[in-house]
Design an enzyme around this catalytic site. Structure first.
Site: not given
Ligand code: PMP
Length: 404
Positions: A121, A198, A201, A224, A362
């Site tokens: 991401h 990270d 998910q 999430k 993203c």
């Molecule tokens: N890493 C991953 C794999 C994500 O899916 C996301 C959110 N889509 C993020 C990081 C960023 O998370 P946040 O917007 O809650 O900071």
């Protein structure tokens, strides 16, 4: 499985959208909240709020206890060895920025190397690029196969004496791939390199045990995982956190302050400058209770059943291509439909009350890797059931009728 018995726990899901029952298939983006979480946050504001760690009166003591109990709950949930290893941030993005800047300041210099993967991401790419711009360090990228699995042989070859950290996603928000991070951490440690995972998910969908994984850092977001927005967690091994400088300065993170020199608080407070998001930390703890009452293994199984059902149904369309066909996936299905732009898919589905995500998710480098500008994505939570998948399939027929 037919109806999800958990759907009734989520008041928002009982509404109509465009006169159709809401079918929410965008949990990978942000999940909905059970009533227990909403009530916890509202009860906190109704009964308990005061600033924490400062007051000597009843309300402040109560709020502090609830806040610190939440930290203990999260420690147990991910099996960290100490509550001092749990730092509250505003989310995964803030957590990765914290580590990149603080770890970076302590340990990364010109020509050092940082390993990330091709499925990250943006929030696990750009903070490292900022650090590279500041220090002259370089990014190395683990490639992926066409099915969406990481190429581990190439990963092993990326290590050298200049490698300072690996930062990799546990489960991809686009491909759904669950990476073999335990094995990847072992490989990194054989090279004396720490690993940040990270877990944005992964945390909502499967059991996570940071002690068993032996990761050095693990970051995730509450929103999430059925919890409030604006709150997230950095887990870090004490041995690293103690050696890292503060990320931001301000109240709470200090021990003493003078104009000549300030000294810093112990961990985790060293990394928690300013008044934190108290209500939502407590709300997140309620979300963890909610998930644990169901059981993380049950949540995983429920979503796997849906993933298999949806995959099989989508493959019946000759013009649908699923992006990400790894063996081991979370409940995320990204797809493209011949000659129809993902945004158009999303718009027609919305007319039918179905919420999915469409766009680059993203993950622009990942889109480039798969030669697509964007894709549509359906993702599951505990409240989804086979009826939601059937609605999606009916919705795709509607999209095709509309455009053909
Ligand atoms: N890493 C991953 C794999 C994500 O899916 C996301 C959110 N889509 C993020 C990081 C960023 O998370 P946040 O917007 O809650 O900071």
């Amino acid at each position: 499985m037919t109806n999800s018995k958990y759907r009734k726990d989520f008041p928002i899901l009982s509404q109509l959208v465009h006169d159709k029952p809401l079918v929410f298939l965008d949990s990978a983006n942000s999940s909905q909240k059970p009533l227990s979480v909403i009530e916890t946050v509202s009860n906190y504001y109704l009964n308990d709020h005061a600033n924490i760690h400062r007051g000597i009166y009843e309300l402040s003591i109560r709020a502090t206890k609830k806040f610190e109990d939440a930290r203990l709950n999260i420690q147990k949930f991910i099996n960290a060895s100490s509550a001092h290893e749990i730092i509250f941030t505003s989310g995964t993005t803030a957590g990765i920025n914290l580590i990149a800047q603080s770890f970076g300041k302590a340990f990364i210099k010109e020509n050092d190397e940082i390993i990330i993967s091709a499925m990250e991401h943006h929030s696990n790419i750009v903070p490292w690029q900022l650090l590279c711009e500041q220090t002259g360090a370089k990014l190395k990228i683990i490639p992926i196969f066409d099915n969406g699995e990481l190429d581990l042989d190439s990963y092993k070859k990326l290590f050298n004496a200049r490698t300072k950290i690996v930062s990799v996603v546990q489960a991809s928000n686009v491909l759904g791939t669950i990476n073999p991070i335990r094995e990847m951490i072992k490989i990194a440690h054989e090279n004396n390199v720490p690993v940040l995972v990270d877990g944005a998910q992964a945390i909502p969908h499967m059991p996570v045990d940071v002690s068993d994984l032996d990761c050095d850092f693990y970051v995730f977001s509450s929103h999430k995982a059925y919890g409030p927005t604006g709150i997230g967690v950095v887990y870090g091994k004490e041995k690293w956190l103690n050696r890292m400088p503060p990320y931001q300065g301000g109240g709470d993170m200090i021990e003493t302050v003078s104009f000549e020199k300030s000294t810093y608080n112990k961990i985790p407070y060293k990394f928690e400058a300013g008044t934190p998001n108290i209500a939502d930390v407590i709300g997140f703890s309620a979300a963890i209770d909610y998930m644990q009452q169901i059981g993380m293994k049950t949540i995983f199984q429920h979503e796997q059943t849906l993933l298999q059902y949806a995959t099989q149904k989508l493959l019946e369309f000759p013009d649908v291509k699923i992006i990400g066909t790894a063996n081991n996936k979370v409940g995320v299905i990204a797809f493209v439909l011949d000659h129809i732009h993902p945004h158009d898919i999303g718009t027609v589905l919305d007319y039918n009350g179905i919420a999915i995500r469409a766009g680059h998710h993203c993950a622009m480098p990942l889109m480039e890797r798969f030669n697509i500008p964007a894709c549509a994505r359906a993702s599951f939570g505990i409240y989804n059931d086979e009826k939601d998948v059937d609605a999606l399939i009916e919705g795709i027929y509607a999209v095709k009728r509309w455009f053909n």
